[in-house]
Scaffold this active site. Structure first.
Site, PDB file in Angstrom:
ATOM      1  N   CYS A 258       0.754  -1.092   0.049  1.00 20.35           N
ATOM      2  CA  CYS A 258       0.082  -0.024   0.152  1.00 20.35           C
ATOM      3  C   CYS A 258       0.768   1.171   0.177  1.00 20.35           C
ATOM      4  O   CYS A 258       1.195   1.971   0.962  1.00 20.35           O
ATOM      5  CB  CYS A 258      -0.921  -0.090   1.202  1.00 20.35           C
ATOM      6  SG  CYS A 258      -1.895  -1.566   1.476  1.00 20.35           S
ATOM      7  N   CYS A 380      -0.535   3.363  11.093  1.00 21.14           N
ATOM      8  CA  CYS A 380      -0.149   4.496  11.999  1.00 21.14           C
ATOM      9  C   CYS A 380      -1.314   4.947  13.109  1.00 21.14           C
ATOM     10  O   CYS A 380      -2.002   6.036  13.333  1.00 21.14           O
ATOM     11  CB  CYS A 380      -0.012   6.114  10.986  1.00 21.14           C
ATOM     12  SG  CYS A 380      -1.640   6.148  10.099  1.00 21.14           S
TER      13      CYS A 380
END
Length: 427
Positions: A258, A380
């Site tokens: 990704c 994240c």
């Protein structure tokens, strides 16, 4: 146009049109005539009001006889700006916060609106110094209100990290974090770049992460010749850690599941001395073009960027990769200091859907690796469902893999964003 009026228009855009905070801020800062101080004030107000919206709205409701839903978006956001300055910005005099709000109300509301705004803000200003939020029935209720977080999210963080740590995360998410540079070692060393940037009046210092520099002060890449020449990139230190954990080697084949906008792919290529092959995937064509644009600026030609869904298997890549990076789509709760509106846009159902996607990507990533290959899974976010619990699920379902290293970075830890990095080896 004043700084406060610029901030007001951005907040209106966020409230009425659903514009993301970072996009609204970028548009607001397009005015090149603003001083550095004005740009700082605009940024602080936009991010501050968005990050503390439910707390600010609670305060307004305590000092206004008119319900929030009865107010126009202009008046409500003028009040939000005023309350934010009075309660959260110590350096702003109460008189300035109130007077400037009244001026805006005169312009953006009917005649009685200015008097209403003045009355609410003056009443609060007399008690702002001693104001505190009600403790409620639990720590979860109190922290949710005080720091403007959904209760479901607060409860999850308290259960995982404890009350004190949860509050610390919330405090750190209110602060501006450092700006980090990744040195393009294909074009210069860290020391050489630091000298070049000094001539552009950009001061940096080294960090514990190799070829990662912390900017001291402000930086504008649009005005930096060194950036245009591809000597460096902006990249969060936690993100750079993920690539260091992967440890790409010269001549290897790597898959970045990704990849957009391409920061990690380009960091890999730099570490590989631009020798080998990197397959960089994203589901959107325009984001693939961003990867290609970054690679071109940095002088990298080993990246093959393609539109591809990380949940779908590409048979041509079966067991071809020495290393795979799965930096997956996630809730983003580790970067609320940069994207405060995430907490209002994400729900528990969203997290559950993301977890399902993450597992599909991990399943695909596992099949791309050669025996003896390395898989790094990163996010994240700071939610256990997306991090530790995903690692547990993966190892339970892929017995050929073993855990090498795992790190949960909490928001504010060493000045970093919240981030999770897990390294696994395919036996």
């Amino acid at each position: 146009m004043t700084a406060r009026e610029t901030a007001l228009k951005a907040l209106y855009d966020i409230e009425v049109n659903g514009t993301y905070t970072n996009a609204a801020l970028s548009k607001a800062l397009e005015n090149k005539s603003m001083t550095g101080a004005d740009r700082g004030l605009v940024t602080e107000i936009i991010y501050g009001v968005t990050a503390n919206k439910s707390a600010v709205d609670f305060i307004i409701s305590k000092y206004s006889k008119l319900k929030l839903k009865k107010m126009t978006p202009w008046v409500l956001n003028i009040l939000r700006m005023g309350v934010f300055q009075l309660y959260y910005m110590d350096r702003i005099p109460a008189s300035a916060a109130c007077n400037e709000a009244v001026k805006l109300a005169n312009r953006y509301s009917h005649r009685s609106g200015a008097g209403f705004v003045n009355g609410v803000l003056r009443a609060f200003s007399r008690e702002a110094e001693d104001f505190d939020f009600p403790r409620g029935n639990s720590a979860c209720e109190y922290l949710s209100l005080k720091y403007s977080y959904p209760e479901w999210l607060t409860e999850k963080l308290i259960n995982e990290y404890g009350e004190a740590c949860c509050e610390s995360i919330f405090e750190e998410s209110r602060k501006a974090h450092g700006v980090y540079i990744r040195v393009n070692t294909l074009k210069n060393t860290a020391d050489e770049l630091m000298e070049i940037l000094k001539k552009e009046s950009i001061e940096c210092e080294k960090t514990e992460v190799e070829n990662c520099l912390l900017v001291k002060g402000r930086i504008s890449v649009e005005q930096s010749l060194a950036y245009t020449e591809g000597r460096y990139s902006l990249q969060n230190i936690s993100s750079q850690r993920a690539v260091c954990t992967l440890s790409p080697q010269k001549g290897e084949t790597i898959v970045d599941m990704c990849a957009a906008p391409g920061g990690k792919s380009c960091a890999m290529a730099e570490q590989m001395e631009n020798e080998g092959k990197i397959f960089s995937f994203d589901i959107f064509e325009h984001k693939v073009k961003l990867i290609e644009k970054s690679a071109e600026r940095l002088g990298i030609d080993i990246i093959s960027a393609k539109v591809s869904d990380g949940t779908k298997l590409n048979d041509e890549l079966l067991e071809c990769a020495d290393r795979v990076l799965a930096d997956v789509p996630c809730s983003g709760f580790g970067v609320l200091h940069k994207k405060p509106d995430i907490k209002w846009k994400r729900s528990l159902e969203d997290v559950q859907e993301l977890c399902a996607i993450q597992r599909e990507i991990l399943n695909t990533a596992a099949r791309y690796l050669k025996k003896g290959g390395t898989l790094v899974y990163s996010t994240c976010t700071i939610l256990p469902e997306e991090n530790r619990m995903q690692r547990e699920w993966f190892l339970d379902n892929h017995k050929e893999f073993s855990l090498v290293a795992e790190e949960q970075i909490l928001t504010g830890m060493d000045g970093e964003s919240g981030f999770y990095i897990c390294k696994m080896l395919k036996g």
